[in-house]
Structures are given as structure tokens and as C-alpha cells.
Design a protein around this motif. Structure first.
Motif, PDB file in Angstrom:
ATOM      1  N   THR A   8      50.116  27.778  34.943  1.00  0.00           N
ATOM      2  CA  THR A   8      50.669  26.664  35.723  1.00  0.00           C
ATOM      3  C   THR A   8      49.793  25.374  35.284  1.00  0.00           C
ATOM      4  N   ALA A   9      48.306  26.424  35.919  1.00  0.00           N
ATOM      5  CA  ALA A   9      47.925  24.549  35.895  1.00  0.00           C
ATOM      6  C   ALA A   9      46.662  23.966  34.765  1.00  0.00           C
ATOM      7  N   CYS A  10      46.498  24.954  33.755  1.00  0.00           N
ATOM      8  CA  CYS A  10      45.694  24.406  32.900  1.00  0.00           C
ATOM      9  C   CYS A  10      46.275  24.585  31.195  1.00  0.00           C
ATOM     10  N   GLU A  11      47.482  26.088  31.394  1.00  0.00           N
ATOM     11  CA  GLU A  11      47.755  26.327  30.438  1.00  0.00           C
ATOM     12  C   GLU A  11      46.946  27.567  29.585  1.00  0.00           C
ATOM     13  N   TRP A  12      46.148  27.990  30.113  1.00  0.00           N
ATOM     14  CA  TRP A  12      45.417  29.060  30.105  1.00  0.00           C
ATOM     15  C   TRP A  12      46.239  30.169  29.555  1.00  0.00           C
ATOM     16  N   ILE A  13      46.172  31.244  28.572  1.00  0.00           N
ATOM     17  CA  ILE A  13      47.314  32.445  28.287  1.00  0.00           C
ATOM     18  C   ILE A  13      45.972  33.641  28.530  1.00  0.00           C
ATOM     19  N   TYR A  14      47.004  34.158  29.670  1.00  0.00           N
ATOM     20  CA  TYR A  14      46.107  35.521  29.650  1.00  0.00           C
ATOM     21  C   TYR A  14      47.276  36.828  28.181  1.00  0.00           C
ATOM     22  N   ASP A  15      46.286  37.569  28.204  1.00  0.00           N
ATOM     23  CA  ASP A  15      46.815  38.211  26.785  1.00  0.00           C
ATOM     24  C   ASP A  15      46.455  39.557  27.503  1.00  0.00           C
ATOM     25  N   PRO A  16      47.388  40.814  28.009  1.00  0.00           N
ATOM     26  CA  PRO A  16      46.115  42.023  28.147  1.00  0.00           C
ATOM     27  C   PRO A  16      45.886  42.744  27.258  1.00  0.00           C
ATOM     28  N   LYS A  17      46.144  42.336  25.643  1.00  0.00           N
ATOM     29  CA  LYS A  17      45.403  42.512  24.042  1.00  0.00           C
ATOM     30  C   LYS A  17      44.207  42.300  24.569  1.00  0.00           C
ATOM     31  N   VAL A  18      43.444  41.096  24.822  1.00  0.00           N
ATOM     32  CA  VAL A  18      42.982  40.355  25.230  1.00  0.00           C
ATOM     33  C   VAL A  18      41.714  40.729  26.512  1.00  0.00           C
ATOM     34  N   GLY A  19      42.627  40.962  27.437  1.00  0.00           N
ATOM     35  CA  GLY A  19      42.267  40.881  28.831  1.00  0.00           C
ATOM     36  C   GLY A  19      41.275  39.998  29.378  1.00  0.00           C
ATOM     37  N   ASP A  20      40.375  40.170  30.278  1.00  0.00           N
ATOM     38  CA  ASP A  20      39.012  38.876  30.356  1.00  0.00           C
ATOM     39  C   ASP A  20      37.762  39.139  30.605  1.00  0.00           C
ATOM     40  N   PRO A  21      37.684  39.839  29.800  1.00  0.00           N
ATOM     41  CA  PRO A  21      36.015  40.362  29.973  1.00  0.00           C
ATOM     42  C   PRO A  21      35.209  39.958  30.717  1.00  0.00           C
ATOM     43  N   ASP A  22      35.004  38.148  30.827  1.00  0.00           N
ATOM     44  CA  ASP A  22      33.948  37.643  31.509  1.00  0.00           C
ATOM     45  C   ASP A  22      33.878  38.122  32.751  1.00  0.00           C
ATOM     46  N   ALA A  26      39.447  44.371  31.634  1.00  0.00           N
ATOM     47  CA  ALA A  26      39.287  44.745  30.221  1.00  0.00           C
ATOM     48  C   ALA A  26      40.256  44.853  29.882  1.00  0.00           C
ATOM     49  N   PRO A  27      40.442  44.606  28.772  1.00  0.00           N
ATOM     50  CA  PRO A  27      41.297  44.665  27.550  1.00  0.00           C
ATOM     51  C   PRO A  27      42.246  46.346  27.695  1.00  0.00           C
ATOM     52  N   GLY A  28      43.705  45.517  27.587  1.00  0.00           N
ATOM     53  CA  GLY A  28      44.082  46.164  28.454  1.00  0.00           C
ATOM     54  C   GLY A  28      44.882  46.562  28.900  1.00  0.00           C
ATOM     55  N   THR A  29      44.467  45.605  30.589  1.00  0.00           N
ATOM     56  CA  THR A  29      44.996  45.442  31.567  1.00  0.00           C
ATOM     57  C   THR A  29      46.394  44.870  31.938  1.00  0.00           C
ATOM     58  N   GLU A  30      47.334  45.926  32.148  1.00  0.00           N
ATOM     59  CA  GLU A  30      48.065  44.603  32.322  1.00  0.00           C
ATOM     60  C   GLU A  30      48.384  43.524  33.669  1.00  0.00           C
ATOM     61  N   PHE A  31      48.899  42.448  33.462  1.00  0.00           N
ATOM     62  CA  PHE A  31      48.852  41.142  34.476  1.00  0.00           C
ATOM     63  C   PHE A  31      49.161  41.768  35.646  1.00  0.00           C
ATOM     64  N   GLU A  32      49.908  42.927  35.554  1.00  0.00           N
ATOM     65  CA  GLU A  32      50.013  43.334  37.291  1.00  0.00           C
ATOM     66  C   GLU A  32      49.145  43.872  37.688  1.00  0.00           C
TER      67      GLU A  32
END
Length: 55
Positions: A8-22, A26-32
């Protein structure tokens, strides 16, 4: 289908298919399943600042 979440601050989207490797998510990680101390890779907002993104 995996749910995506938006910062809600910058509108970056978390997509579980991509994850946040940096950020150590890992890809495949659900937000929860992301640790509570994870922060937005773009602006540093907390996990609490994310909302589910409507498809």
C-alpha cells in the motif's frame, strides 16, 4: 490460483510464483508463509502494509 498482494506504500506486487529471491523468499512461497519480519523490497514497508490484490 495463488493470491497476489500489493504494497500500500509503493504498489510493489508480491507474486508467489516469483517470490522475492533477493529477500530470501523462494518462488512458490505463499504470502502467508513469509516471515513476519520480511519487508517490501522496493520501499521497506512491513508485511502488514500489504493488501490482497483483486484479480
Amino acid at each position: 490460483m495463488a493470491k497476489r498482494y500489493i504494497c500500500t506504500a509503493c504498489e510493489w506486487i508480491y507474486d508467489p510464483k516469483v517470490g522475492d529471491p533477493d529477500g530470501g523468499i523462494a518462488p512458490g512461497t505463499e504470502f502467508e508463509d513469509i516471515p513476519d519480519d520480511w519487508v517490501c523490497p522496493d520501499c521497506g514497508a512491513s508485511k502488514e502494509d500489504f493488501e490482497e490484490l483483486d484479480a
